[in-house]
Write a protein that holds these residues in place. Structure first.
Motif, PDB file in Angstrom:
ATOM      1  N   GLN A  53       0.831  -1.207   0.000  1.00 37.11           N
ATOM      2  CA  GLN A  53       0.000   0.000   0.000  1.00 37.11           C
ATOM      3  C   GLN A  53       0.866   1.258   0.000  1.00 37.11           C
ATOM      4  OE1 GLN A  53      -2.654  -0.308   3.321  1.00 37.11           O
ATOM      5  NE2 GLN A  53      -3.933  -1.913   2.372  1.00 37.11           N
ATOM      6  N   LYS A  54       1.943   1.236   0.811  1.00 40.87           N
ATOM      7  CA  LYS A  54       2.825   2.393   0.866  1.00 40.87           C
ATOM      8  C   LYS A  54       3.515   2.614  -0.475  1.00 40.87           C
ATOM      9  CE  LYS A  54       6.741   4.338   3.412  1.00 40.87           C
ATOM     10  NZ  LYS A  54       7.486   4.667   2.201  1.00 40.87           N
ATOM     11  N   THR A  55       4.021   1.513  -1.052  1.00 37.46           N
ATOM     12  CA  THR A  55       4.700   1.623  -2.351  1.00 37.46           C
ATOM     13  C   THR A  55       3.747   2.136  -3.428  1.00 37.46           C
ATOM     14  OG1 THR A  55       6.163  -0.195  -1.772  1.00 37.46           O
ATOM     15  CG2 THR A  55       6.002   0.377  -4.105  1.00 37.46           C
ATOM     16  N   GLN A  56       2.526   1.576  -3.440  1.00 36.87           N
ATOM     17  CA  GLN A  56       1.546   2.009  -4.435  1.00 36.87           C
ATOM     18  C   GLN A  56       1.163   3.466  -4.228  1.00 36.87           C
ATOM     19  OE1 GLN A  56      -2.639   0.403  -4.633  1.00 36.87           O
ATOM     20  NE2 GLN A  56      -1.786  -0.643  -6.445  1.00 36.87           N
ATOM     21  N   SER A  57       1.072   3.875  -2.947  1.00 40.42           N
ATOM     22  CA  SER A  57       0.757   5.275  -2.643  1.00 40.42           C
ATOM     23  C   SER A  57       1.876   6.191  -3.128  1.00 40.42           C
ATOM     24  CB  SER A  57       0.549   5.444  -1.148  1.00 40.42           C
ATOM     25  OG  SER A  57       0.311   6.809  -0.819  1.00 40.42           O
ATOM     26  N   ASP A 186      -2.580   9.423 -17.410  1.00 39.91           N
ATOM     27  CA  ASP A 186      -3.948   9.585 -16.903  1.00 39.91           C
ATOM     28  C   ASP A 186      -4.619   8.227 -16.751  1.00 39.91           C
ATOM     29  OD1 ASP A 186      -3.761  12.310 -16.716  1.00 39.91           O
ATOM     30  OD2 ASP A 186      -4.750  12.709 -18.627  1.00 39.91           O
ATOM     31  N   TYR A 187      -4.412   7.397 -17.755  1.00 38.33           N
ATOM     32  CA  TYR A 187      -4.970   6.038 -17.684  1.00 38.33           C
ATOM     33  C   TYR A 187      -4.366   5.274 -16.510  1.00 38.33           C
ATOM     34  CZ  TYR A 187      -5.357   1.063 -18.764  1.00 38.33           C
ATOM     35  OH  TYR A 187      -5.556  -0.283 -18.683  1.00 38.33           O
ATOM     36  N   CYS A 188      -3.037   5.387 -16.369  1.00 40.52           N
ATOM     37  CA  CYS A 188      -2.374   4.684 -15.262  1.00 40.52           C
ATOM     38  C   CYS A 188      -2.871   5.191 -13.912  1.00 40.52           C
ATOM     39  CB  CYS A 188      -0.862   4.875 -15.366  1.00 40.52           C
ATOM     40  SG  CYS A 188      -0.122   4.026 -16.782  1.00 40.52           S
ATOM     41  N   ALA A 189      -3.089   6.525 -13.812  1.00 45.05           N
ATOM     42  CA  ALA A 189      -3.556   7.098 -12.556  1.00 45.05           C
ATOM     43  C   ALA A 189      -4.971   6.635 -12.214  1.00 45.05           C
ATOM     44  CB  ALA A 189      -3.491   8.621 -12.620  1.00 45.05           C
ATOM     45  N   SER A 190      -5.741   6.325 -13.237  1.00 47.22           N
ATOM     46  CA  SER A 190      -7.123   5.895 -13.001  1.00 47.22           C
ATOM     47  C   SER A 190      -7.224   4.437 -12.566  1.00 47.22           C
ATOM     48  CB  SER A 190      -7.954   6.092 -14.284  1.00 47.22           C
ATOM     49  OG  SER A 190      -7.569   5.160 -15.287  1.00 47.22           O
ATOM     50  N   LEU A 191      -6.149   3.679 -12.715  1.00 47.40           N
ATOM     51  CA  LEU A 191      -6.182   2.257 -12.372  1.00 47.40           C
ATOM     52  C   LEU A 191      -6.142   2.061 -10.854  1.00 47.40           C
ATOM     53  CD1 LEU A 191      -3.713   0.764 -15.034  1.00 47.40           C
ATOM     54  CD2 LEU A 191      -6.216   0.726 -15.074  1.00 47.40           C
ATOM     55  N   THR A 192      -6.952   1.158 -10.371  1.00 57.00           N
ATOM     56  CA  THR A 192      -6.931   0.746  -8.970  1.00 57.00           C
ATOM     57  C   THR A 192      -6.872  -0.771  -8.915  1.00 57.00           C
ATOM     58  OG1 THR A 192      -9.347   0.587  -8.773  1.00 57.00           O
ATOM     59  CG2 THR A 192      -8.344   2.754  -8.358  1.00 57.00           C
ATOM     60  N   ASN A 193      -6.760  -1.298  -7.693  1.00 58.43           N
ATOM     61  CA  ASN A 193      -6.706  -2.757  -7.547  1.00 58.43           C
ATOM     62  C   ASN A 193      -8.003  -3.423  -7.964  1.00 58.43           C
ATOM     63  OD1 ASN A 193      -4.142  -2.437  -6.531  1.00 58.43           O
ATOM     64  ND2 ASN A 193      -4.820  -2.383  -4.385  1.00 58.43           N
TER      65      ASN A 193
END
Length: 402
Positions: A53-57, A186-193
Protein backbone atom coordinates in the motif's frame (compact mmCIF):
# COMPACT_ATOMS: atom_id res chain seq x y z
CA UNK A 1 -1.55 -73.39 20.48
CA UNK A 2 1.96 -72.76 21.84
CA UNK A 3 3.17 -72.05 18.29
CA UNK A 4 0.40 -69.43 17.81
CA UNK A 5 1.36 -67.59 21.04
CA UNK A 6 4.95 -67.45 19.92
CA UNK A 7 4.18 -66.08 16.36
CA UNK A 8 7.07 -63.66 15.60
CA UNK A 9 4.74 -61.41 13.41
CA UNK A 10 2.87 -60.26 16.52
CA UNK A 11 4.15 -57.06 18.29
CA UNK A 12 4.56 -56.56 21.99
CA UNK A 13 2.06 -54.31 23.82
CA UNK A 14 4.89 -52.03 24.85
CA UNK A 15 5.67 -51.45 21.19
CA UNK A 16 2.04 -50.54 20.58
CA UNK A 17 2.10 -47.94 23.37
CA UNK A 18 5.41 -46.59 22.15
CA UNK A 19 4.05 -46.20 18.61
CA UNK A 20 1.00 -44.31 19.90
CA UNK A 21 3.19 -41.98 21.93
CA UNK A 22 5.36 -41.34 18.85
CA UNK A 23 2.30 -40.49 16.73
CA UNK A 24 1.05 -38.09 19.39
CA UNK A 25 4.44 -36.46 19.82
CA UNK A 26 4.97 -36.13 16.08
CA UNK A 27 1.49 -34.72 15.58
CA UNK A 28 1.86 -32.20 18.38
CA UNK A 29 5.27 -31.13 17.01
CA UNK A 30 3.85 -30.76 13.49
CA UNK A 31 0.86 -28.83 14.89
CA UNK A 32 3.21 -26.49 16.76
CA UNK A 33 5.27 -25.83 13.61
CA UNK A 34 2.12 -25.28 11.62
CA UNK A 35 0.78 -22.81 14.17
CA UNK A 36 4.08 -20.93 14.06
CA UNK A 37 3.97 -20.94 10.28
CA UNK A 38 0.41 -19.62 10.30
CA UNK A 39 1.34 -16.86 12.71
CA UNK A 40 4.39 -15.97 10.62
CA UNK A 41 2.31 -16.04 7.45
CA UNK A 42 -0.26 -13.64 8.94
CA UNK A 43 2.52 -11.35 10.07
CA UNK A 44 4.14 -11.55 6.62
CA UNK A 45 0.82 -10.91 4.87
CA UNK A 46 0.19 -7.89 7.06
CA UNK A 47 3.71 -6.57 6.53
CA UNK A 48 3.60 -7.02 2.74
CA UNK A 49 0.13 -5.50 2.57
CA UNK A 50 1.34 -2.36 4.34
CA UNK A 51 4.48 -2.24 2.21
CA UNK A 52 2.47 -2.72 -0.97
CA UNK A 53 0.00 0.00 0.00
CA UNK A 54 2.83 2.39 0.87
CA UNK A 55 4.70 1.62 -2.35
CA UNK A 56 1.55 2.01 -4.44
CA UNK A 57 0.76 5.27 -2.64
CA UNK A 58 4.27 6.56 -3.38
CA UNK A 59 3.92 5.56 -7.01
CA UNK A 60 0.54 7.30 -7.21
CA UNK A 61 2.08 10.50 -5.80
CA UNK A 62 4.99 10.32 -8.23
CA UNK A 63 2.55 9.62 -11.07
CA UNK A 64 0.52 12.69 -10.09
CA UNK A 65 3.69 14.79 -9.93
CA UNK A 66 4.70 13.51 -13.33
CA UNK A 67 1.29 14.38 -14.78
CA UNK A 68 1.56 17.91 -13.42
CA UNK A 69 5.05 18.21 -14.87
CA UNK A 70 3.85 17.05 -18.28
CA UNK A 71 0.91 19.47 -18.10
CA UNK A 72 3.29 22.32 -17.29
CA UNK A 73 5.54 21.59 -20.25
CA UNK A 74 2.57 20.96 -22.48
CA UNK A 75 1.25 24.43 -21.63
CA UNK A 76 4.67 25.94 -22.27
CA UNK A 77 4.89 24.21 -25.64
CA UNK A 78 1.32 25.27 -26.49
CA UNK A 79 2.18 28.90 -25.79
CA UNK A 80 5.36 28.77 -27.89
CA UNK A 81 3.53 26.99 -30.68
CA UNK A 82 0.85 29.67 -30.78
CA UNK A 83 3.53 32.39 -30.84
CA UNK A 84 5.57 30.79 -33.63
CA UNK A 85 2.44 30.13 -35.71
CA UNK A 86 1.36 33.77 -35.36
CA UNK A 87 4.86 35.01 -36.17
CA UNK A 88 5.15 32.73 -39.21
CA UNK A 89 1.81 33.97 -40.54
CA UNK A 90 2.98 37.55 -40.04
CA UNK A 91 6.26 36.79 -41.81
CA UNK A 92 4.33 35.24 -44.70
CA UNK A 93 2.58 38.59 -45.24
CA UNK A 94 6.01 40.26 -45.37
CA UNK A 95 7.13 37.60 -47.83
CA UNK A 96 4.10 38.44 -49.97
CA UNK A 97 5.07 42.10 -49.86
CA UNK A 98 8.60 41.21 -50.92
CA UNK A 99 7.33 39.03 -53.77
CA UNK A 100 5.01 41.76 -55.01
CA UNK A 101 7.79 44.36 -54.74
CA UNK A 102 10.23 42.04 -56.52
CA UNK A 103 7.71 41.25 -59.25
CA UNK A 104 6.94 44.96 -59.71
CA UNK A 105 10.63 45.79 -59.87
CA UNK A 106 11.22 43.04 -62.42
CA UNK A 107 8.40 44.39 -64.56
CA UNK A 108 9.90 47.87 -64.40
CA UNK A 109 13.34 46.43 -65.16
CA UNK A 110 11.86 44.75 -68.23
CA UNK A 111 10.40 48.11 -69.29
CA UNK A 112 13.80 49.77 -68.93
CA UNK A 113 15.48 46.93 -70.83
CA UNK A 114 12.92 47.13 -73.60
CA UNK A 115 13.41 50.87 -73.89
CA UNK A 116 17.17 50.35 -74.12
CA UNK A 117 16.68 47.57 -76.65
CA UNK A 118 14.32 49.63 -78.76
CA UNK A 119 16.64 52.65 -78.77
CA UNK A 120 19.63 50.49 -79.74
CA UNK A 121 17.76 49.75 -82.98
CA UNK A 122 17.84 53.40 -84.01
CA UNK A 123 19.61 54.03 -87.31
CA UNK A 124 21.50 56.94 -88.84
CA UNK A 125 21.79 60.15 -86.94
CA UNK A 126 19.26 59.06 -84.36
CA UNK A 127 21.63 56.35 -83.10
CA UNK A 128 23.15 58.64 -80.49
CA UNK A 129 24.13 58.08 -76.87
CA UNK A 130 21.98 60.89 -75.52
CA UNK A 131 20.72 61.83 -72.07
CA UNK A 132 17.79 59.37 -72.36
CA UNK A 133 20.23 56.53 -73.05
CA UNK A 134 22.34 57.48 -70.03
CA UNK A 135 19.37 57.70 -67.68
CA UNK A 136 17.91 54.41 -68.99
CA UNK A 137 21.22 52.64 -68.37
CA UNK A 138 21.36 54.10 -64.86
CA UNK A 139 17.74 53.04 -64.28
CA UNK A 140 18.53 49.48 -65.39
CA UNK A 141 21.49 49.38 -62.98
CA UNK A 142 19.31 50.67 -60.13
CA UNK A 143 16.63 48.04 -60.86
CA UNK A 144 19.22 45.28 -61.13
CA UNK A 145 20.70 46.21 -57.75
CA UNK A 146 17.24 46.38 -56.17
CA UNK A 147 16.21 43.03 -57.71
CA UNK A 148 19.36 41.43 -56.31
CA UNK A 149 18.70 42.97 -52.88
CA UNK A 150 15.04 41.93 -52.83
CA UNK A 151 15.99 38.47 -54.07
CA UNK A 152 18.52 37.99 -51.27
CA UNK A 153 16.03 39.30 -48.73
CA UNK A 154 13.36 36.95 -50.09
CA UNK A 155 15.78 34.04 -49.77
CA UNK A 156 16.46 35.05 -46.17
CA UNK A 157 12.73 35.29 -45.56
CA UNK A 158 12.11 31.85 -47.05
CA UNK A 159 14.89 30.42 -44.92
CA UNK A 160 13.46 32.09 -41.83
CA UNK A 161 10.01 30.70 -42.63
CA UNK A 162 11.60 27.29 -43.01
CA UNK A 163 13.33 27.69 -39.64
CA UNK A 164 10.04 28.83 -38.06
CA UNK A 165 8.25 25.82 -39.51
CA UNK A 166 11.02 23.55 -38.31
CA UNK A 167 10.63 24.95 -34.80
CA UNK A 168 6.85 24.61 -35.15
CA UNK A 169 7.23 20.98 -36.25
CA UNK A 170 9.48 20.20 -33.28
CA UNK A 171 6.95 21.80 -30.93
CA UNK A 172 4.08 19.89 -32.52
CA UNK A 173 5.93 16.58 -32.31
CA UNK A 174 6.89 17.30 -28.70
CA UNK A 175 3.29 18.26 -27.91
CA UNK A 176 2.02 15.14 -29.62
CA UNK A 177 4.33 12.99 -27.51
CA UNK A 178 3.40 14.93 -24.38
CA UNK A 179 -0.29 14.42 -25.13
CA UNK A 180 0.25 10.69 -25.64
CA UNK A 181 2.34 10.42 -22.47
CA UNK A 182 -0.25 12.38 -20.48
CA UNK A 183 -3.04 10.19 -21.83
CA UNK A 184 -1.12 7.08 -20.81
CA UNK A 185 -0.31 8.47 -17.35
CA UNK A 186 -3.95 9.59 -16.90
CA UNK A 187 -4.97 6.04 -17.68
CA UNK A 188 -2.37 4.68 -15.26
CA UNK A 189 -3.56 7.10 -12.56
CA UNK A 190 -7.12 5.90 -13.00
CA UNK A 191 -6.18 2.26 -12.37
CA UNK A 192 -6.93 0.75 -8.97
CA UNK A 193 -6.71 -2.76 -7.55
CA UNK A 194 -10.40 -3.20 -8.33
CA UNK A 195 -10.23 -1.95 -11.90
CA UNK A 196 -11.62 -4.62 -14.23
CA UNK A 197 -9.56 -6.15 -17.01
CA UNK A 198 -6.17 -5.42 -15.40
CA UNK A 199 -3.81 -8.26 -16.25
CA UNK A 200 -0.41 -9.75 -15.53
CA UNK A 201 2.29 -8.73 -18.01
CA UNK A 202 5.39 -10.88 -18.03
CA UNK A 203 7.28 -8.40 -20.24
CA UNK A 204 6.40 -5.29 -18.20
CA UNK A 205 9.74 -5.29 -16.39
CA UNK A 206 11.76 -5.40 -19.61
CA UNK A 207 13.30 -2.01 -20.43
CA UNK A 208 12.55 -1.89 -24.12
CA UNK A 209 13.20 1.16 -26.29
CA UNK A 210 15.54 4.07 -25.74
CA UNK A 211 14.78 5.35 -22.26
CA UNK A 212 16.02 8.85 -21.45
CA UNK A 213 16.84 10.42 -18.12
CA UNK A 214 14.49 13.04 -16.57
CA UNK A 215 17.20 15.64 -17.17
CA UNK A 216 17.39 14.74 -20.87
CA UNK A 217 13.58 14.83 -21.01
CA UNK A 218 13.52 18.40 -19.67
CA UNK A 219 16.45 19.44 -21.86
CA UNK A 220 14.64 18.17 -24.95
CA UNK A 221 11.62 20.41 -24.40
CA UNK A 222 13.83 23.27 -23.27
CA UNK A 223 15.75 23.09 -26.53
CA UNK A 224 12.50 23.15 -28.52
CA UNK A 225 11.26 26.16 -26.55
CA UNK A 226 14.56 28.02 -26.88
CA UNK A 227 14.72 27.31 -30.60
CA UNK A 228 11.18 28.63 -31.05
CA UNK A 229 12.05 31.80 -29.09
CA UNK A 230 15.22 32.30 -31.11
CA UNK A 231 13.45 31.90 -34.45
CA UNK A 232 10.64 34.19 -33.33
CA UNK A 233 13.15 36.90 -32.37
CA UNK A 234 15.00 36.43 -35.66
CA UNK A 235 11.70 36.75 -37.49
CA UNK A 236 10.85 40.00 -35.71
CA UNK A 237 14.26 41.46 -36.59
CA UNK A 238 13.92 40.37 -40.22
CA UNK A 239 10.53 42.05 -40.55
CA UNK A 240 12.05 45.35 -39.41
CA UNK A 241 14.78 44.96 -42.04
CA UNK A 242 12.19 44.20 -44.74
CA UNK A 243 10.22 47.33 -43.86
CA UNK A 244 13.31 49.49 -44.25
CA UNK A 245 14.36 47.87 -47.52
CA UNK A 246 10.91 48.22 -49.12
CA UNK A 247 10.66 51.88 -48.16
CA UNK A 248 14.17 52.80 -49.37
CA UNK A 249 13.99 50.87 -52.65
CA UNK A 250 10.61 52.44 -53.54
CA UNK A 251 12.08 55.93 -53.07
CA UNK A 252 15.15 55.09 -55.19
CA UNK A 253 13.06 53.64 -58.03
CA UNK A 254 10.60 56.53 -58.02
CA UNK A 255 13.36 59.12 -58.15
CA UNK A 256 15.20 57.46 -61.07
CA UNK A 257 11.99 56.78 -63.00
CA UNK A 258 11.14 60.49 -62.95
CA UNK A 259 14.63 61.35 -64.23
CA UNK A 260 14.14 59.03 -67.25
CA UNK A 261 10.64 60.33 -68.00
CA UNK A 262 11.89 63.94 -67.96
CA UNK A 263 14.67 63.02 -70.41
CA UNK A 264 12.16 61.23 -72.67
CA UNK A 265 9.85 64.23 -72.76
CA UNK A 266 12.79 66.41 -73.89
CA UNK A 267 13.88 64.08 -76.67
CA UNK A 268 11.39 61.89 -78.55
CA UNK A 269 12.56 60.08 -81.68
CA UNK A 270 11.29 57.45 -84.09
CA UNK A 271 13.12 54.23 -84.88
CA UNK A 272 12.95 51.50 -87.43
CA UNK A 273 13.25 47.89 -86.57
CA UNK A 274 15.05 44.87 -88.00
CA UNK A 275 11.76 42.99 -88.23
CA UNK A 276 12.38 41.76 -91.76
CA UNK A 277 15.64 40.02 -90.79
CA UNK A 278 13.93 38.29 -87.88
CA UNK A 279 11.04 37.14 -90.09
CA UNK A 280 13.57 35.77 -92.58
CA UNK A 281 15.32 33.86 -89.82
CA UNK A 282 11.97 32.58 -88.58
CA UNK A 283 11.09 31.36 -92.06
CA UNK A 284 14.42 29.53 -92.26
CA UNK A 285 13.75 27.91 -88.89
CA UNK A 286 10.24 26.91 -89.95
CA UNK A 287 11.62 25.32 -93.15
CA UNK A 288 14.24 23.50 -91.10
CA UNK A 289 11.58 22.31 -88.64
CA UNK A 290 9.54 20.87 -91.52
CA UNK A 291 12.62 19.14 -92.95
CA UNK A 292 13.57 17.78 -89.54
CA UNK A 293 10.02 16.45 -88.96
CA UNK A 294 10.22 14.60 -92.29
CA UNK A 295 13.63 13.24 -91.27
CA UNK A 296 12.22 12.02 -87.94
CA UNK A 297 9.31 10.31 -89.70
CA UNK A 298 11.74 8.57 -92.07
CA UNK A 299 13.92 7.39 -89.14
CA UNK A 300 10.89 6.05 -87.26
CA UNK A 301 9.77 4.16 -90.38
CA UNK A 302 13.27 2.72 -90.85
CA UNK A 303 13.28 1.50 -87.25
CA UNK A 304 9.82 -0.05 -87.64
CA UNK A 305 10.92 -1.76 -90.89
CA UNK A 306 13.70 -3.59 -89.01
CA UNK A 307 11.29 -5.28 -86.61
CA UNK A 308 10.38 -7.96 -89.18
CA UNK A 309 13.94 -9.06 -90.01
CA UNK A 310 15.07 -9.16 -86.39
CA UNK A 311 11.99 -11.17 -85.37
CA UNK A 312 12.61 -13.67 -88.23
CA UNK A 313 16.27 -14.11 -87.27
CA UNK A 314 15.50 -14.52 -83.56
CA UNK A 315 12.64 -16.95 -84.30
CA UNK A 316 14.99 -19.05 -86.45
CA UNK A 317 17.60 -19.07 -83.69
CA UNK A 318 15.01 -20.11 -81.13
CA UNK A 319 13.73 -22.91 -83.37
CA UNK A 320 17.25 -24.23 -84.13
CA UNK A 321 18.08 -24.27 -80.41
CA UNK A 322 15.62 -27.19 -80.12
CA UNK A 323 17.50 -29.51 -82.53
CA UNK A 324 18.03 -32.94 -80.93
CA UNK A 325 21.28 -34.49 -79.75
CA UNK A 326 24.21 -34.15 -82.10
CA UNK A 327 22.08 -32.16 -84.54
CA UNK A 328 22.48 -29.20 -82.15
CA UNK A 329 25.50 -28.08 -84.14
CA UNK A 330 26.95 -24.55 -84.18
CA UNK A 331 27.07 -24.58 -87.96
CA UNK A 332 27.49 -21.73 -90.41
CA UNK A 333 23.72 -21.17 -90.46
CA UNK A 334 23.62 -20.64 -86.70
CA UNK A 335 26.69 -18.43 -86.82
CA UNK A 336 25.16 -16.37 -89.63
CA UNK A 337 21.87 -16.02 -87.78
CA UNK A 338 23.66 -14.74 -84.66
CA UNK A 339 25.66 -12.30 -86.76
CA UNK A 340 22.45 -11.19 -88.44
CA UNK A 341 20.71 -10.49 -85.12
CA UNK A 342 23.74 -8.57 -83.84
CA UNK A 343 24.01 -6.56 -87.04
CA UNK A 344 20.29 -5.65 -87.15
CA UNK A 345 20.29 -4.79 -83.45
CA UNK A 346 23.33 -2.57 -83.91
CA UNK A 347 21.76 -0.86 -86.91
CA UNK A 348 18.49 -0.31 -85.04
CA UNK A 349 20.46 1.33 -82.24
CA UNK A 350 22.23 3.55 -84.76
CA UNK A 351 18.85 4.57 -86.15
CA UNK A 352 17.56 5.26 -82.64
CA UNK A 353 20.61 7.37 -81.87
CA UNK A 354 20.03 9.33 -85.04
CA UNK A 355 16.33 9.70 -84.13
CA UNK A 356 17.21 10.99 -80.66
CA UNK A 357 19.64 13.49 -82.14
CA UNK A 358 17.04 14.61 -84.69
CA UNK A 359 14.42 15.04 -81.97
CA UNK A 360 16.90 17.09 -79.94
CA UNK A 361 17.53 19.28 -82.95
CA UNK A 362 13.77 19.65 -83.51
CA UNK A 363 13.30 20.69 -79.90
CA UNK A 364 16.10 23.24 -80.23
CA UNK A 365 14.54 24.54 -83.44
CA UNK A 366 11.16 24.84 -81.70
CA UNK A 367 12.76 26.84 -78.90
CA UNK A 368 14.44 29.00 -81.49
CA UNK A 369 11.07 29.49 -83.23
CA UNK A 370 9.47 30.71 -79.99
CA UNK A 371 12.41 33.02 -79.31
CA UNK A 372 12.23 34.56 -82.77
CA UNK A 373 8.45 34.96 -82.63
CA UNK A 374 8.73 36.81 -79.34
CA UNK A 375 11.46 39.02 -80.75
CA UNK A 376 9.37 39.80 -83.82
CA UNK A 377 6.45 40.84 -81.64
CA UNK A 378 8.77 43.29 -79.92
CA UNK A 379 10.09 44.57 -83.20
CA UNK A 380 6.60 45.11 -84.63
CA UNK A 381 6.19 48.09 -82.34
CA UNK A 382 9.59 49.69 -82.79
CA UNK A 383 8.43 52.17 -85.45
CA UNK A 384 7.28 54.45 -82.66
CA UNK A 385 9.86 53.61 -80.03
CA UNK A 386 10.31 56.84 -78.13
CA UNK A 387 6.99 58.61 -78.64
CA UNK A 388 4.61 55.62 -78.77
CA UNK A 389 6.14 52.49 -77.32
CA UNK A 390 8.52 53.73 -74.66
CA UNK A 391 6.50 56.63 -73.30
CA UNK A 392 3.14 54.83 -73.38
CA UNK A 393 4.74 51.77 -71.83
CA UNK A 394 6.35 53.86 -69.12
CA UNK A 395 3.05 55.58 -68.36
CA UNK A 396 1.77 52.22 -67.10
CA UNK A 397 4.63 52.02 -64.61
CA UNK A 398 3.41 52.58 -61.07
CA UNK A 399 5.90 52.39 -58.20
CA UNK A 400 4.02 51.53 -55.02
CA UNK A 401 5.01 51.39 -51.37
CA UNK A 402 4.52 47.66 -50.84
Amino acid sequence: MARLLQDPSKLHPSEWHTANRMQRATTESQKSRSECMIAESWRLVDEIEKTTQKTQSDVNKKLEQRREEIKFWKQELDNKLEQIIHETESLLTFKNRLERALEGCKEQFVVAQKCLLYRQRRVGIDLVHDEVEQELAKEAEVFQAIIALLGRTLEQTNEQIRQNRSAKYNLEMDLKDKFTALTIDDYCASLTNDTPHIIYSDNAMKLEGNFVSPEDWIDFSNINVEKADKQRNNSLALKAVIDGILSQTADDMRRQCEMVNTAFRNRVKEVKDAKHKLETLLAMVMDEIAAQEKNIAALKKAIADKEGPVKVAQTRLEARNHRPNVELCFDTVHSSLMSEVQEITKNIQRLKDALAQAQTELKALSHRQLSLEEEIKVKENTLYIDDVLCMQMRESVCINNY
